[in-house]
Design a protein around this motif. Structure first.
Motif, short mmCIF file in Angstrom:
data_model
loop_
_atom_site.label_atom_id
_atom_site.label_comp_id
_atom_site.label_asym_id
_atom_site.label_seq_id
_atom_site.Cartn_x
_atom_site.Cartn_y
_atom_site.Cartn_z
N GLY A 204 -6.45 -23.70 152.29
CA GLY A 204 -6.89 -23.96 153.65
C GLY A 204 -5.71 -24.15 154.58
N ARG A 205 -6.03 -24.47 155.84
CA ARG A 205 -5.01 -24.69 156.86
C ARG A 205 -5.27 -26.01 157.57
NH1 ARG A 205 -1.33 -21.04 157.80
NH2 ARG A 205 -1.58 -18.99 156.84
N THR A 206 -4.19 -26.72 157.85
CA THR A 206 -4.28 -27.96 158.60
C THR A 206 -4.54 -27.64 160.07
OG1 THR A 206 -1.93 -28.06 159.19
CG2 THR A 206 -2.57 -28.97 157.05
N ALA A 207 -4.79 -28.68 160.86
CA ALA A 207 -4.99 -28.50 162.30
C ALA A 207 -3.73 -27.94 162.95
CB ALA A 207 -5.38 -29.82 162.94
N GLU A 208 -2.57 -28.17 162.31
CA GLU A 208 -1.30 -27.65 162.84
C GLU A 208 -0.99 -26.26 162.30
OE1 GLU A 208 -1.75 -31.87 162.83
OE2 GLU A 208 -1.57 -30.54 161.08
N ASN A 209 -1.97 -25.65 161.60
CA ASN A 209 -1.86 -24.29 161.07
C ASN A 209 -0.88 -24.18 159.90
OD1 ASN A 209 -2.89 -21.63 161.19
ND2 ASN A 209 -1.02 -20.91 162.18
N LEU A 210 -0.73 -25.25 159.14
CA LEU A 210 0.08 -25.23 157.92
C LEU A 210 -0.82 -24.85 156.75
CD1 LEU A 210 2.67 -25.90 156.28
CD2 LEU A 210 1.85 -28.27 156.18
N GLY A 211 -0.51 -23.74 156.09
CA GLY A 211 -1.30 -23.30 154.95
C GLY A 211 -0.96 -24.10 153.70
N LEU A 212 -1.99 -24.51 152.96
CA LEU A 212 -1.79 -25.31 151.75
C LEU A 212 -2.77 -24.89 150.66
CD1 LEU A 212 -1.61 -28.95 153.23
CD2 LEU A 212 0.33 -27.58 152.45
N ALA A 213 -2.34 -25.07 149.42
CA ALA A 213 -3.26 -25.03 148.27
C ALA A 213 -3.47 -26.47 147.84
CB ALA A 213 -2.65 -24.22 147.14
N GLY B 26 -14.11 -38.11 136.04
CA GLY B 26 -12.79 -37.64 136.46
C GLY B 26 -11.90 -37.15 135.33
N ALA B 27 -12.40 -37.18 134.11
CA ALA B 27 -11.63 -36.66 132.96
C ALA B 27 -11.72 -35.14 132.98
CB ALA B 27 -12.17 -37.22 131.66
N VAL B 28 -10.67 -34.50 133.43
CA VAL B 28 -10.66 -33.05 133.63
C VAL B 28 -10.77 -32.32 132.30
CG1 VAL B 28 -9.38 -31.11 134.62
CG2 VAL B 28 -9.32 -33.35 135.73
N THR B 29 -11.55 -31.26 132.29
CA THR B 29 -11.79 -30.46 131.09
C THR B 29 -10.96 -29.17 131.14
OG1 THR B 29 -13.70 -29.43 132.14
CG2 THR B 29 -14.11 -31.39 130.81
N VAL B 30 -11.06 -28.39 130.08
CA VAL B 30 -10.28 -27.15 129.99
C VAL B 30 -10.50 -26.22 131.19
CG1 VAL B 30 -9.91 -25.05 128.64
CG2 VAL B 30 -10.12 -27.25 127.48
N PRO B 31 -11.74 -25.92 131.59
CA PRO B 31 -11.90 -25.05 132.75
C PRO B 31 -11.28 -25.62 134.02
CG PRO B 31 -14.02 -25.95 132.06
CD PRO B 31 -13.04 -26.23 130.97
N GLY B 32 -11.23 -26.96 134.13
CA GLY B 32 -10.59 -27.56 135.29
C GLY B 32 -9.10 -27.26 135.34
N TYR B 33 -8.43 -27.43 134.19
CA TYR B 33 -6.99 -27.14 134.16
C TYR B 33 -6.71 -25.66 134.37
CZ TYR B 33 -6.12 -31.90 132.69
OH TYR B 33 -6.05 -33.26 132.66
N ARG B 34 -7.56 -24.82 133.85
CA ARG B 34 -7.34 -23.38 134.01
C ARG B 34 -7.65 -22.92 135.44
NH1 ARG B 34 -9.92 -21.46 128.17
NH2 ARG B 34 -8.09 -21.99 126.92
N THR B 35 -8.63 -23.54 136.07
CA THR B 35 -8.89 -23.25 137.48
C THR B 35 -7.71 -23.68 138.33
OG1 THR B 35 -11.28 -23.56 137.16
CG2 THR B 35 -10.45 -23.66 139.42
N ALA B 36 -7.19 -24.88 138.05
CA ALA B 36 -6.02 -25.38 138.77
C ALA B 36 -4.83 -24.45 138.58
CB ALA B 36 -5.67 -26.79 138.30
N LEU B 37 -4.65 -23.95 137.37
CA LEU B 37 -3.55 -23.03 137.09
C LEU B 37 -3.69 -21.76 137.92
CD1 LEU B 37 -1.05 -22.23 135.43
CD2 LEU B 37 -2.61 -21.37 133.67
N ARG B 38 -4.90 -21.24 138.02
CA ARG B 38 -5.13 -20.03 138.81
C ARG B 38 -4.78 -20.27 140.28
NH1 ARG B 38 -9.89 -18.14 141.15
NH2 ARG B 38 -11.16 -19.70 140.09
N VAL B 39 -5.17 -21.42 140.81
CA VAL B 39 -4.86 -21.75 142.20
C VAL B 39 -3.34 -21.87 142.41
CG1 VAL B 39 -5.05 -23.57 143.95
CG2 VAL B 39 -7.08 -22.82 142.71
N VAL B 40 -2.68 -22.52 141.46
CA VAL B 40 -1.23 -22.69 141.55
C VAL B 40 -0.51 -21.33 141.51
CG1 VAL B 40 0.79 -23.52 140.27
CG2 VAL B 40 -1.17 -25.04 140.67
N GLN B 41 -0.96 -20.45 140.66
CA GLN B 41 -0.35 -19.12 140.57
C GLN B 41 -0.53 -18.34 141.87
OE1 GLN B 41 -2.39 -17.85 137.01
NE2 GLN B 41 -0.68 -18.38 135.69
N HIS B 42 -1.70 -18.44 142.47
CA HIS B 42 -1.93 -17.77 143.76
C HIS B 42 -1.08 -18.42 144.86
CE1 HIS B 42 -4.93 -14.82 142.77
NE2 HIS B 42 -5.71 -15.71 142.20
N ALA B 43 -0.93 -19.75 144.80
CA ALA B 43 -0.11 -20.44 145.80
C ALA B 43 1.33 -19.94 145.75
CB ALA B 43 -0.16 -21.95 145.55
#
Length: 257
Positions: free
Chosen positions: A47-56, A75-92
């Protein structure tokens, strides 16, 4: 239960989705790991902040009542949670977007299902990806963050903690159990450097925010933007080196005999 833990685990505790909504008026969520499905505890996307800073962003939420806490596995993250996070980080990394993590979790899920689907590997993959990020990353502790499960989201250039939050290799209850009852849960919190003040004193945490401030979300937003802007001047090589040096300096305080 210790009063500090009771406050940390209260139903009205500031939650990651609340901060993400305020931080990013424009937000596109990402769901699922393309294999096992979705993890309800994780809010992830761009997304983007109000100041137009893009963030993951990666946000972990424990839920507010019995039903939501059951849905989000507390809140105990499972395997799909970590893999989803990894996908977002790679795109970032690909699109040069800084990464911000919001943490409030007891640790990683320890169920037989998670072990069956290689939970430890999923955590290790995210730790490695965060450590090698060529863009700035910032971790914000809104509550608790324990074990390698939390470290996967906190392997960051800047660590920000609310003053009453905790970050440790194990939860206070687990520490007390490991010591076979020699310490109470309350004593376990003070035994190891897991409070924001202790970790800041030891150089691991960069910023501590008073959780009692009237406009807490606005303060958190400002600290995040400031941290990201400061890190933008560093090259990819410098970002990786700074991240590693931070944790190496912390580890050096406990020499192995």
């Amino acid at each position: 239960m210790d009063d500090r833990l009771r406050r940390l685990r209260a139903a009205d505790r500031l939650r990651a989705p609340q901060v993400i909504e305020a931080l990013l008026p424009t937000f596109v969520a990402q769901h699922g790991d393309r294999l096992l499905g979705d993890d309800a505890a994780l809010t992830a996307g761009f997304g983007r902040t109000a100041e137009n800073l893009g963030l993951a962003v990666l946000g972990i939420d424990r839920g507010t009542d019995v039903a939501s806490r059951r849905q989000k596995n507390g809140g105990a993250v499972t395997v799909p949670g970590y893999r989803t996070a990894l996908r977002v980080v790679q795109h970032a990394a690909k699109f040069q977007l800084p990464v911000v993590s919001f943490i409030n979790m007891p640790g990683a899920d320890a169920s037989p299902i998670s072990e069956r689907f290689n939970q430890s590997q999923a955590i290790a993959d995210l730790i490695a990806a965060m450590g090698q990020l060529t863009v700035p990353n910032v971790a914000v502790f809104l509550g608790e963050g324990h074990s390698g499960g939390a470290l996967a989201f906190a392997n960051a250039n800047r660590l920000i903690m609310l003053d009453d939050s905790l970050f440790n290799v194990a939860s206070p209850e687990a520490v007390a159990a490991i010591l076979h009852g020699q310490q109470t849960v309350s004593e376990a919190i003070d035994l190891l450097p897991m409070t924001a003040a202790d970790l800041q004193q030891r150089g691991l945490v960069d910023t501590v925010i008073d959780h009692r401030q009237a406009d807490l979300v606005a303060v958190i937003k400002q600290r995040i933007v400031t941290a990201v802007n400061e890190l933008q001047s560093l090259s990819p090589v410098e970002l990786i080196a700074q991240r590693e040096a931070k944790f190496q300096a912390f580890l050096a305080q406990w020499p192995i005999n």
